[in-house]
Design a protein around this motif. Structure first.
Motif, PDB file in Angstrom:
ATOM      1  N   ARG A  14      -8.917   2.983   0.253  1.00  0.00           N
ATOM      2  CA  ARG A  14      -7.676   3.027   1.244  1.00  0.00           C
ATOM      3  C   ARG A  14      -7.577   3.524   2.275  1.00  0.00           C
ATOM      4  O   ARG A  14      -7.381   3.222   3.426  1.00  0.00           O
ATOM      5  N   TYR A  45       3.944  -3.573   7.376  1.00  0.00           N
ATOM      6  CA  TYR A  45       2.674  -3.789   6.638  1.00  0.00           C
ATOM      7  C   TYR A  45       1.539  -3.189   7.355  1.00  0.00           C
ATOM      8  O   TYR A  45       0.795  -2.550   6.582  1.00  0.00           O
ATOM      9  N   ASN A  48       1.924   0.503   7.394  1.00  0.00           N
ATOM     10  CA  ASN A  48       1.560   0.940   5.856  1.00  0.00           C
ATOM     11  C   ASN A  48      -0.018   1.256   5.487  1.00  0.00           C
ATOM     12  O   ASN A  48      -0.470   1.873   4.845  1.00  0.00           O
ATOM     13  N   ILE A  49      -0.685  -0.071   6.215  1.00  0.00           N
ATOM     14  CA  ILE A  49      -2.069   0.039   5.836  1.00  0.00           C
ATOM     15  C   ILE A  49      -2.836   0.956   6.642  1.00  0.00           C
ATOM     16  O   ILE A  49      -3.731   1.906   6.054  1.00  0.00           O
ATOM     17  N   GLN A  53      -0.776   3.827   2.985  1.00  0.00           N
ATOM     18  CA  GLN A  53       0.142   3.548   1.922  1.00  0.00           C
ATOM     19  C   GLN A  53       0.413   2.669   1.158  1.00  0.00           C
ATOM     20  O   GLN A  53       0.939   2.580  -0.058  1.00  0.00           O
ATOM     21  N   THR A  54      -0.557   1.637   1.407  1.00  0.00           N
ATOM     22  CA  THR A  54      -0.557   0.439   0.601  1.00  0.00           C
ATOM     23  C   THR A  54      -2.002  -0.106   0.431  1.00  0.00           C
ATOM     24  O   THR A  54      -2.954   0.001   1.295  1.00  0.00           O
ATOM     25  N   TRP A  55      -1.829  -0.812  -0.670  1.00  0.00           N
ATOM     26  CA  TRP A  55      -3.181  -1.646  -0.827  1.00  0.00           C
ATOM     27  C   TRP A  55      -3.291  -2.850  -0.047  1.00  0.00           C
ATOM     28  O   TRP A  55      -2.210  -3.604   0.094  1.00  0.00           O
ATOM     29  N   ILE A  56      -4.675  -3.492   0.052  1.00  0.00           N
ATOM     30  CA  ILE A  56      -4.531  -4.735   0.803  1.00  0.00           C
ATOM     31  C   ILE A  56      -5.352  -5.784  -0.095  1.00  0.00           C
ATOM     32  O   ILE A  56      -6.296  -5.445  -0.422  1.00  0.00           O
TER      33      ILE A  56
END
Length: 123
Positions: A14, A45, A48-49, A53-56
């Motif tokens: 990530r 989004y 966050n990427i 912070q977030t999975w894609i």
């Protein structure tokens, strides 16, 4: 065949993707908003990427790669560690060398162009 990633491996992937999305976005001189619009996702989004912070998802990864004009696999390739002390030391020596010879290099380049233009205009 299924491969389960450990939590630290997921975090590393990530982080690599986050850094590469940001790097290619900046190379293309895109804002997060412009990339979000081109990839048909929200600004939040993308942010966050880029923060890891977030999975894609695979579909979103493809959309972002397409918007960045890169092959998706490039987003998984980690940067070579630029904190390598040997690399930093060599880079610093090169900068010092060039700075010490700046006037000499400027004179050389100026003379080279003068001679080249003289030859062109003589013909």
């Amino acid at each position: 065949m299924s491969y389960n990633l450990r939590m630290d491996e997921k975090t590393h992937i990530r982080t690599v993707i986050a850094g590469n999305v940001k790097k290619y976005r900046k190379l293309r001189q895109l804002t997060q908003e412009a990339l979000a619009e081109a990839a048909d996702v929200s600004n939040t989004y993308i942010a966050n990427i880029e923060c890891g912070q977030t999975w894609i998802s695979d579909k979103t990864l493809e959309k972002i790669a397409t918007a960045l004009h890169v092959d998706a696999y490039l987003l998984f390739i980690p940067e070579k560690d630029s904190t390598d002390s040997d690399v930093i030391r060599k880079r610093q020596k090169m900068i010092e060398f060039l700075k010490a010879r700046e006037n000499e290099l400027n004179t050389y380049v100026s003379d080279f162009f003068s001679e080249t233009f003289e030859k062109i205009f003589e013909e």
